[in-house]
Design a protein around this motif. Structure first.
Motif, short mmCIF file in Angstrom:
data_model
loop_
_atom_site.label_atom_id
_atom_site.label_comp_id
_atom_site.label_asym_id
_atom_site.label_seq_id
_atom_site.Cartn_x
_atom_site.Cartn_y
_atom_site.Cartn_z
N HIS A 687 1.12 26.17 -21.43
CA HIS A 687 0.32 25.76 -22.59
C HIS A 687 -0.05 26.96 -23.44
O HIS A 687 0.02 26.90 -24.68
CB HIS A 687 -0.94 25.03 -22.12
N SER A 691 1.06 27.61 -27.26
CA SER A 691 0.10 27.87 -28.34
C SER A 691 0.47 29.14 -29.09
O SER A 691 0.40 29.20 -30.32
CB SER A 691 -1.31 27.99 -27.76
N ARG A 694 3.35 28.48 -31.38
CA ARG A 694 2.95 27.81 -32.61
C ARG A 694 2.35 28.82 -33.60
O ARG A 694 2.61 28.76 -34.80
CB ARG A 694 1.95 26.70 -32.31
#
Length: 906
Positions: A687, A691, A694
């Motif tokens: 995760h 992130s 992104r």
């Protein structure tokens, strides 16, 4: 008699540790009371003392109720001493309240960076009735606290894991009290029906709206870390996505740790591939079907066999989900002497009490010795105390002592002479209470259920694991498996052997931990008889020996007749005898066992038949285990379990297995829980990477915009000489301020190559003054200034800042003019776009002294702007450092090339 053969189908016990008959170190936490009758049938866990106890919550739990609980039991027999009593905090009627207090506690809020006043002090200042802020979910707060204890959660504080997860912005106070109540309630709700899926919506009607954030935090934490909604029930299987949506994970080893992690990661949406060296799943947990004539058969647990507790044990939960029955291992365990006669009960009790006193003295000794005890073995301390006290005065008593020593070596899968006096029982505070049980039909049922629909590739012996910032590569033979992350769940014995090569090498810290921890051995002889001749009123019995070197040889027998589906008896081999057993011919082993059984039962008038089928394990010779289970050897500590659990490669390579859990080492449930733990850790790292990606994509878009802007700015460079062009801020006169230099060259006949670097204005000056053309300038740039020419993406955020500054500065300039202005000895473009055919020429000549002012350029008839300088008019740059002489021996053109025109090729 059908004797066994030495085959590759060799297994050994993987049993869990139990309470030992003496108190642990003073830092051990409060033990767990027997559960109320309303608790579901899982096991109770003893949580350790927490580093963040909440004194306010301790005040909430009032009054204190006394309970009793047996100490940690040894494997062969339950502890027969009177259990101690202790205090457990309770919630009266589920409605706690704080007593008045004049003291205050400082609470640090990590998110705000502020120090706040503790709840007790705050109450005196601003809250006339603090109890009004503590939520009341139901009247079963005490029961729910006990159930939470079974999952390893303290009653009045947060675990380190919860703190790291960030369940609360501020540790302590009313908010922590409410969080704990909500957390306990969620756990209890799931334990009511472990076959269902507990959703957050189930609690919206009972949790006050102002605590919705706490509900979100507690629920998300419990689900992601695998404390609820795990296992093999239909409701949980329905939550598995049809197609993976997250990166690929490679799991090495299909034991309980690997299977637990695989199922959890699959539910999280990861693409999972499990590589298993054997032809089966389960690792050190293996149930073999033994068969004979007349349709006689039995399920023999040749590996892990005992479920230590049925209240908090996650494998007990899986068994409940499957609807399988558990059989409590009964406490009755008679001992038989060397000649086969029953040991006198009084003598048995006397020696057992003396043995327990030895353990008590050893415990006190390590406390007195302090750190020195790390280098002392448990065996040397026990033997010294035994000799000094003179407890064993005859051979029979000595044989009884040796039996207890063998039982201790069984519990630790290691020689007493190699166990750490300081830390051999460091996991005692976390022991799961409740009964020890067998699973009807064997633990293979658990393995089968956990392996269902998990993509396992069998007979894949992994020899190399490569890990790096881009992912992992796992090599098995001639095949290479690539993934985003990998989980290594191989036994400690395999890690010790070095049969798996890690590239790069594992950190020295982990290598040393692997070396320090012990990895012992336990073997078995499983025998299927035509009928039960030993009776069905007991599950265990022991046999003594008069030779201390063979004290662990067939010292304990387990009867599986009540759970295996047939007359099955298993003899254990522990300690030094387990090592010798590896090379003992199977026929000799079985012959010895039969002689022992005949010596016990034939004097009672019972005929001992020949076994129909027998199997001898060889765990030490099994290349996929190289031992049975871990222990804390001399020089090691519980910290080494934590070290083995650490991931490496910035969240690319993870480790699971019983040797990676400090709380539950050498247990089946410890291996299972470690798999759930690492699944959560891997999901967390994935995760975080997602992130960052992104963010990087967003930055990439910005970088693309900067790249386009950079191209536009270089259409009107602030300075250009040869194939070099420079842009910089005109307003900043600091010679150390940044400028961006671009070199334009032909990559080939059809394509231009632009490379860049960041320089100071002073360095630009120095570069411009280099004689000999672009080649000499390039050499000066690299050799003298020590800079590298890089692509646009390599410039980084500093260049982006310079670009943005220049863009903002140029955007504020006056409307365009088709000429170049020169002011105060500096080059300065007026805003606007030049015609593409504009060429600036500067004749740069040597002058002996002084710098003349630079005349303004004049436009010729065809629109070109030409700057002509004589020999006594050298150029100066806008550096803010004054005039600088030039020493260039020939004329040199300084041009701005149109965007559609190539620069000279270097």
């Amino acid at each position: 008699m059908n004797f066994p053969t030495e085959s590759s189908d060799l297994f050994a016990e993987f049993p869990p540790l139990e309470f030992y008959p003496f108190d642990p170190l003073p830092t051990s936490p409060t033990p767990i009371p027997p559960p109320p009758s309303s608790l579901p049938a899982e096991n109770l866990t003893v949580p350790p003392s927490d580093p963040n106890p909440n004194p306010n919550l301790s005040s909430v739990y009032n009054p204190l109720a006394a309970f009793t609980v047996p100490k940690k039991r040894r494997r062969g027999r339950s502890q027969r001493n009177v259990p101690p009593s202790f205090q457990l905090p309770t919630l009266p009627n589920g409605n706690p309240s704080f007593p008045p207090s004049s003291s205050s506690a400082s609470i640090y809020a990590p998110d705000s960076g502020e120090i706040g006043v503790g709840v007790a002090g705050a109450a005196a200042k601003s809250l006339p009735d603090i109890s009004d802020e503590i939520i009341v979910i139901n009247k079963e707060a005490t029961t729910e606290a006990l159930i939470a204890l079974s999952a390893g959660f303290p009653a009045d504080s947060l675990t380190d894991e919860e703190i790291d997860f960030g369940v609360l912005p501020v540790i302590g106070g009313i908010e922590q009290v409410n969080y704990i109540l909500i957390r306990n309630h969620i756990i209890a709700k799931w334990r009511e029906n472990v076959t269902g899926w507990v959703s957050k919506e189930m609690f919206l009607d009972v949790i006050p709206k102002h605590c919705s954030t706490l509900l979100d935090s507690a629920y998300n934490y419990l689900v992601s870390r695998g404390y609820i909604n795990f296992g093999v029930s239909a409701a949980i299987k329905e939550k598995f996505p049809t197609e993976p949506s997250k990166p690929t994970v490679i799991i090495i080893g299909a034991g309980l740790a690997g299977l637990a992690a695989a199922r959890q990661l699959m539910r999280f949406g990861f693409k999972v591939t499990v590589l298993e060296g054997r032809k089966r799943a389960g690792g050190r947990v293996y149930t073999k079907k033994m068969e004979g004539g007349n349709r006689l058969s039995a399920a023999a647990d040749l590996g892990g066999s005992v479920l230590t507790g049925t209240l908090g044990n996650p494998l007990g939960i899986v068994a409940r989900q499957l609807g399988h029955f558990l059989h409590k291992v009964r406490d009755k365990c008679p001992l038989y002497s060397v000649d086969g006669k029953p040991v006198n009960p009084d003598l048995d009790m006397k020696v057992e009490s003396a043995f327990n006193r030895l353990l008590d003295k050893a415990s006190r000794l390590r406390q007195l010795m302090g750190e020195v005890s790390v280098d002392v073995s448990l065996g040397s301390a026990l033997e010294t105390f035994r000799q000094v006290n003179g407890d064993a005065v005859n051979s029979e008593e000595m044989s009884l002592f040796n039996w207890h020593f063998a039982n201790l070596e069984y519990a630790n899968a290691g020689l007493l002479s190699k166990l750490s006096l300081a830390f051999w029982d460091q996991d005692d505070p976390y022991d799961m209470g409740g009964d020890h049980c067998f699973l009807h039909g064997g633990n293979g049922k658990l393995v089968q259920a956990l392996a269902e629909n998990v993509p396992i590739l069998y007979e894949k012996t992994v020899n190399t694991i490569r890990y790096g910032s881009d992912g992992v590569q796992v090599v098995a033979g001639s095949q290479v498996f690539e993934g985003d992350m990998a989980l290594c769940s191989v036994p400690l014995g395999v890690l010790k052997s070095g049969s798996i090569k890690f590239v790069p090498e594992l950190p020295q810290r982990k290598l040393e931990g692997i070396k320090r921890l012990g990895f012992g051995l336990l073997n078995k002889v499983a025998m299927l008889f035509p009928y039960v001749f030993w009776g069905t009123d007991l599950d265990t019995f022991g046999h003594l020996t008069d030779d201390s070197s063979t004290r662990g040889e067939f010292f304990l027998f387990y009867s599986y007749a009540t759970v295996a589906g047939g007359p099955l008896l298993i003899a254990l081999v522990a300690g030094e005898s387990a090592v010798k057993f590896e090379s003992m011919p199977p026929t000799d082993a079985v012959t010895k066992v039969i002689q022992i059984l005949k010596g016990i039962y034939e004097p009672q008038g019972v005929t001992v038949p020949e076994p129909i089928q027998t199997v001898c394990t060889r765990w030490g010779s099994d290349p996929f285990s190289l031992g049975s289970y871990s222990n804390v050897a001399v020089g090691a500590s519980g910290d080494d379990y934590d070290i083995l659990a650490e991931s490496v490669g910035d969240g690319r390579l993870f480790f699971a297995g019983e040797a990676t859990t400090r709380r539950y080492p050498a247990t089946m449930h410890g291996a299972f829980l470690s798999g759930l733990r690492e699944a959560a850790n891997m999901a967390q790292y994935a995760h975080a990477r997602s992130s960052r990606m992104r963010i990087d994509r967003s930055l990439s878009k910005n970088a693309h915009s900067c790249a386009s802007l950079l191209t536009d700015l270089f259409r009107e460079p602030d300075l250009e000489f040869g194939s070099f062009a420079v842009i910089f801020s005109q307003k900043n006169s600091d010679p150390k301020s940044s400028a961006i230099l671009r070199l334009q060259s032909h990559f080939n006949q059809q394509q231009q190559l632009h490379v860049y670097t960041l320089l100071s204005k002073q360095q630009v000056l120095e570069l411009r003054e280099v004689r000999g053309g672009d080649g000499m300038r390039l050499n000066f740039l690299i050799e003298k200034l020590g800079v590298k020419l890089i692509g646009r993406k390599g410039l980084g955020p500093t260049a982006d800042s310079v670009v943005a500054s220049i863009k903002a500065e140029r955007g504020k300039r006056k409307p365009a003019s088709a000429s170049l202005g020169v002011k105060s000895g500096t080059w300065k473009h007026k805003s606007g776009v030049l015609k593409q055919k504009v060429i600036r020429k500067a004749k740069i000549m040597r002058k002996s002294s002084g710098l003349a002012p630079i005349p303004k350029p004049s436009a010729n008839g065809n629109g070109k702007v030409t700057e002509e300088r004589s020999m006594d008019q050298p150029i100066s740059l806008p550096t803010g450092t004054g005039q600088i002489h030039t020493e260039i021996m020939k004329q040199e053109e300084v041009r701005v090339f149109p965007s559609d025109r190539a620069a000279p090729q270097l």
